[in-house]
Motif scaffolding. Structure first.
Motif, PDB file in Angstrom:
ATOM      1  N   PHE A  38      43.540  40.828  36.477  1.00  0.00           N
ATOM      2  CA  PHE A  38      43.275  41.581  37.710  1.00  0.00           C
ATOM      3  C   PHE A  38      42.673  42.948  37.408  1.00  0.00           C
ATOM      4  N   ALA A  39      43.165  43.592  36.353  1.00  0.00           N
ATOM      5  CA  ALA A  39      42.646  44.914  35.997  1.00  0.00           C
ATOM      6  C   ALA A  39      41.172  44.834  35.610  1.00  0.00           C
ATOM      7  N   ALA A  40      40.808  43.800  34.849  1.00  0.00           N
ATOM      8  CA  ALA A  40      39.407  43.633  34.457  1.00  0.00           C
ATOM      9  C   ALA A  40      38.534  43.360  35.677  1.00  0.00           C
ATOM     10  N   ALA A  41      39.025  42.505  36.570  1.00  0.00           N
ATOM     11  CA  ALA A  41      38.252  42.210  37.776  1.00  0.00           C
ATOM     12  C   ALA A  41      38.078  43.454  38.631  1.00  0.00           C
ATOM     13  N   SER A  42      39.131  44.249  38.739  1.00  0.00           N
ATOM     14  CA  SER A  42      39.055  45.480  39.526  1.00  0.00           C
ATOM     15  C   SER A  42      38.045  46.455  38.942  1.00  0.00           C
ATOM     16  N   ALA A  43      38.035  46.554  37.625  1.00  0.00           N
ATOM     17  CA  ALA A  43      37.130  47.491  36.955  1.00  0.00           C
ATOM     18  C   ALA A  43      35.707  46.950  36.831  1.00  0.00           C
ATOM     19  N   GLY A  44      35.548  45.647  37.062  1.00  0.00           N
ATOM     20  CA  GLY A  44      34.228  45.052  36.911  1.00  0.00           C
ATOM     21  C   GLY A  44      33.803  44.869  35.472  1.00  0.00           C
ATOM     22  N   VAL A  45      34.794  44.661  34.575  1.00  0.00           N
ATOM     23  CA  VAL A  45      34.503  44.416  33.166  1.00  0.00           C
ATOM     24  C   VAL A  45      34.956  43.009  32.808  1.00  0.00           C
TER      25      VAL A  45
ATOM     26  N   ALA B 204      42.371  28.930  31.039  1.00  0.00           N
ATOM     27  CA  ALA B 204      41.999  30.341  31.127  1.00  0.00           C
ATOM     28  C   ALA B 204      40.716  30.520  31.927  1.00  0.00           C
ATOM     29  N   ARG B 205      39.737  29.654  31.670  1.00  0.00           N
ATOM     30  CA  ARG B 205      38.480  29.762  32.430  1.00  0.00           C
ATOM     31  C   ARG B 205      38.704  29.456  33.899  1.00  0.00           C
ATOM     32  N   ARG B 206      39.534  28.478  34.181  1.00  0.00           N
ATOM     33  CA  ARG B 206      39.879  28.168  35.568  1.00  0.00           C
ATOM     34  C   ARG B 206      40.448  29.387  36.275  1.00  0.00           C
ATOM     35  N   ASP B 207      41.288  30.148  35.562  1.00  0.00           N
ATOM     36  CA  ASP B 207      41.949  31.295  36.168  1.00  0.00           C
ATOM     37  C   ASP B 207      41.030  32.494  36.331  1.00  0.00           C
ATOM     38  N   GLY B 208      39.921  32.549  35.579  1.00  0.00           N
ATOM     39  CA  GLY B 208      38.988  33.656  35.739  1.00  0.00           C
ATOM     40  C   GLY B 208      38.604  34.383  34.465  1.00  0.00           C
TER      41      GLY B 208
END
Length: 291
Positions: A186-193, A216-220
């Motif tokens: 979630f932190a990576a998605a929020s930061a856009g990294v 892992a790929r399924r989850d994002g």
């Protein structure tokens, strides 16, 4: 920069570096931290500095995992490795975005001294290795300009909290580490990294690695750490979109490009909206295609 497969290489082993450079990984992480005994730290710095000079002959990008900021070795590590050929720094045991800013400030001056264009050296963070880090994952948003990815780790976190184990009998993570994994994502998605999953320790278990990578790929997650060259092919395959996925993604992107004012579209009898468009764009990006 593609962060699909990132292979750790002990910074004091010429033999392992020679094998790793042809493994097919997107990134080689030349390790000055946990893979190197204290008595070999100085020698490893010198060896890694020399390997960076060979970057032009290696298909993979070269990162270096430096020692943590609380060891008083980070500045000397950086001084030895910020040179032409270095693509990124992996910061271990980070407690939040302030650690990124601290390392970035050190890199700023070293890039100038080395004649490297400002901003060339990127930063990736192991974001869950301390208890403090778990409460600071939101601090990576907005991201520092050098920050390109977040990954997570379980072993150091287990040691820090006094856990006697971090896996269930069936091999799945126990609850604290499932939480760390999810919050890193979630932190990576929020930061856009780029979110990068942690290592799969049993490098002889190819079937288990493949199952875990697909999960892992399924989850994002968009990539994974490897600890052995034999893991790289599986990781690359699992985190590379299939031709069917790419064809569907291209079709979705093209349809919305043709109708930029539309919020919802029908394509081949199915309805697609903006979240589908964003997912399609990420699929193309994972394959190195522009959306």
């Amino acid at each position: 920069m593609r962060l699909r497969s990132l292979l750790f290489v002990p910074g004091d082993s010429e033999r392992k570096f020679a094998k790793a450079r042809t493994a097919g990984a997107d990134v080689l992480i030349l390790d000055l931290e946990d893979a190197v005994a204290p008595s070999m730290k100085l020698a490893a710095r010198s060896m890694v500095s020399g390997w960076l000079g060979e970057a032009a002959t290696i298909d993979a990008r070269l990162f270096v995992r430096v020692n943590p900021l609380d060891t008083a070795m980070t500045a000397d590590d950086l001084a030895a490795v910020v040179r032409p050929g270095l693509a990124g720094i992996l910061v271990p045991k980070a407690n939040g975005a302030q650690d990124v800013a601290t390392v970035a400030a050190m890199i700023d001056g070293l890039e100038v001294e080395a004649g490297i264009a400002p901003g060339t050296v990127k930063i990736m963070v192991v974001a869950t290795e301390t208890p403090q880090a778990m409460f600071a994952l939101g601090s990576y948003t907005p991201p520092h300009p050098r920050l390109i990815g977040l990954t997570w780790g379980a072993e150091d976190l287990a040691a820090a909290i006094g856990a006697t184990g971090n896996k269930e009998p069936d091999g799945h993570w126990t609850e604290p580490y499932r939480l760390a994994r999810s919050l890193c994502l979630f932190a990576a998605a929020s930061a856009g990294v780029v979110p990068v999953d942690t290592l799969y320790a049993d490098f002889r278990d190819g079937e288990g690695l493949e199952t875990d990578c697909r999960r892992a790929r399924r989850d994002g997650f968009l990539g994974r750490i490897a600890i052995h060259p034999d893991q790289v092919e599986t990781i690359n395959r699992c985190f590379t979109p299939s031709e069917e996925e790419l064809a569907e993604a291209r079709k979705i992107v093209a349809a919305f490009a043709a109708r930029p004012d539309a919020g919802t579209l029908g394509i081949d009898g199915k309805m697609y909206d903006i979240p589908h468009l964003k997912a399609a764009q990420k699929t193309l990006a994972a394959a190195g295609e522009s959306a």
